[in-house]
Scaffold this motif. Sequence first.
Motif, PDB file in Angstrom:
ATOM      1  N   MET A   2       0.883  -1.128   0.086  1.00  0.00           N
ATOM      2  CA  MET A   2      -0.121   0.402  -0.273  1.00  0.00           C
ATOM      3  C   MET A   2       0.804   1.689   0.260  1.00  0.00           C
ATOM      4  O   MET A   2       2.157   1.337   0.717  1.00  0.00           O
ATOM      5  N   GLU A  44       3.698   0.277   2.189  1.00  0.00           N
ATOM      6  CA  GLU A  44       3.718  -0.431   3.343  1.00  0.00           C
ATOM      7  C   GLU A  44       3.343  -2.093   3.030  1.00  0.00           C
ATOM      8  O   GLU A  44       2.914  -1.380   1.856  1.00  0.00           O
TER       9      GLU A  44
ATOM     10  N   TRP B   7       8.443   4.791  23.267  1.00  0.00           N
ATOM     11  CA  TRP B   7       6.624   4.305  23.443  1.00  0.00           C
ATOM     12  C   TRP B   7       6.338   4.488  24.777  1.00  0.00           C
ATOM     13  O   TRP B   7       7.505   4.335  25.638  1.00  0.00           O
ATOM     14  N   ASP B  42       1.402   6.518  16.816  1.00  0.00           N
ATOM     15  CA  ASP B  42       1.912   4.750  16.318  1.00  0.00           C
ATOM     16  C   ASP B  42       1.074   3.853  17.424  1.00  0.00           C
ATOM     17  O   ASP B  42       2.060   4.266  18.643  1.00  0.00           O
ATOM     18  N   ARG B  44       1.613  -0.361  18.378  1.00  0.00           N
ATOM     19  CA  ARG B  44       2.106  -1.503  18.529  1.00  0.00           C
ATOM     20  C   ARG B  44       1.974  -2.165  19.311  1.00  0.00           C
ATOM     21  O   ARG B  44       1.342  -2.302  19.976  1.00  0.00           O
ATOM     22  N   GLN B  54       3.165  -2.679  13.464  1.00  0.00           N
ATOM     23  CA  GLN B  54       3.243  -1.307  14.293  1.00  0.00           C
ATOM     24  C   GLN B  54       2.947  -0.280  12.898  1.00  0.00           C
ATOM     25  O   GLN B  54       2.887  -0.431  12.192  1.00  0.00           O
ATOM     26  N   ARG B  55       1.301   0.393  13.454  1.00  0.00           N
ATOM     27  CA  ARG B  55       0.550   1.311  12.604  1.00  0.00           C
ATOM     28  C   ARG B  55       0.068   2.354  12.971  1.00  0.00           C
ATOM     29  O   ARG B  55       0.249   2.728  14.206  1.00  0.00           O
ATOM     30  N   SER B  56       0.116   3.460  12.008  1.00  0.00           N
ATOM     31  CA  SER B  56       0.047   5.044  12.415  1.00  0.00           C
ATOM     32  C   SER B  56      -1.340   5.348  12.223  1.00  0.00           C
ATOM     33  O   SER B  56      -2.038   5.114  11.165  1.00  0.00           O
ATOM     34  N   ARG B  96       2.854   5.758  20.503  1.00  0.00           N
ATOM     35  CA  ARG B  96       4.342   6.664  20.565  1.00  0.00           C
ATOM     36  C   ARG B  96       3.888   7.867  20.123  1.00  0.00           C
ATOM     37  O   ARG B  96       3.134   7.430  18.957  1.00  0.00           O
ATOM     38  N   GLY B 240      -2.870   0.370   4.245  1.00  0.00           N
ATOM     39  CA  GLY B 240      -3.540  -1.077   5.118  1.00  0.00           C
ATOM     40  C   GLY B 240      -3.798  -0.451   6.529  1.00  0.00           C
ATOM     41  O   GLY B 240      -2.570  -0.613   6.958  1.00  0.00           O
ATOM     42  N   ALA B 241      -3.847  -1.402   7.322  1.00  0.00           N
ATOM     43  CA  ALA B 241      -3.972  -0.888   8.911  1.00  0.00           C
ATOM     44  C   ALA B 241      -4.298  -2.646  10.160  1.00  0.00           C
ATOM     45  O   ALA B 241      -3.797  -2.548  10.481  1.00  0.00           O
TER      46      ALA B 241
END
Lengths: 86, 241
Positions: A2, A44, B7, B42, B44, B54-56, B96, B240-241
Amino acid sequence: MMEIDGNALGGDLSEIFAADMTGAVFTCAGCRHTGAVATLRVWEPAPGLVGRCPSCTDVILRLVRTPSRVFLSLTGATRLEIPLES
Amino acid sequence: MKNRISWRVATVSSARWETASARTLVLDVPDWPGHLPGQHIDVRLTAEDGYSAQRSYSIASAWPGSLEITVQRLADGEVSPYLTDEVQPGDQIELRGPVGGWFVWRSSSPAPVLLIAGGSGVVPLMSMIRARGDARGRQPFRLIYSVRTPEDAAYADELRRRVRDDPGLDVHFVYTRKAPEGAGTPKRIDVAAINSHGWPPDFQPDCYVCGPTGFVETAADILVALGHDPKRIRTERFGGA
């Protein structure tokens, strides 16, 4: 894969630098385009994040995290201009 | 200069559904330093075997106030299904932040603001709307919010209430799959929608566009074609998440 953007690099870069880097302005070593790190084209998920120039798609930076280290390569940028908080 | 961030552990203090697939988590973080509208955190997650992902996630709430994120469930996501369907009040997650200083709105800026959201791209823009509302800001705001169907619109009741009570805020919905009665035929965001419901370029608005990559590119290209200064267009794309 993505496509995201340099905004998503902010957290990892904030662990390295003591300033917010999404607003830092890079100069591309390939095409001399300048823009905020937030505007880099990033994909990502990946073990490492690659930020490409939005103008010519050359690789500006690579960032790889391990549990104990962060590796940052900036070979595609001739300059980073970092705003200091006043 | 701010300190480097690291973190920390947050406790989910409450949760609520915004749509059938988007859930807001209210997070309690000891010594949270506060945040600007448009910033993100972020998150985790670490499995028992040590694997971590880990995603935002954009912050939805204004500061001062609580720290809230709204998470859209993606069926094949690694992190979002846990945050929408499994995590419960009292659970702890690692985060974080706040992160980001570019895609932010500062209430000291006097310029009119045009917000363009695709789907859950509305989250950081909602933080801006809430911050302006809390500060009783006088900058005129317009939000163009593209959703598949009326049921996919997050914060719909709150937006309706804010528009009713605040003459400085306008919201226009673009429906891509199913439109309510009287809203015309479903269509994707286009020149007409942004021209009719945005600000003219000579008002020199600050433009914030957030959504999936294709949506963001389309909207930003239209803004530039209409004559907006590219330097005043800030974008954030999510994956994507």
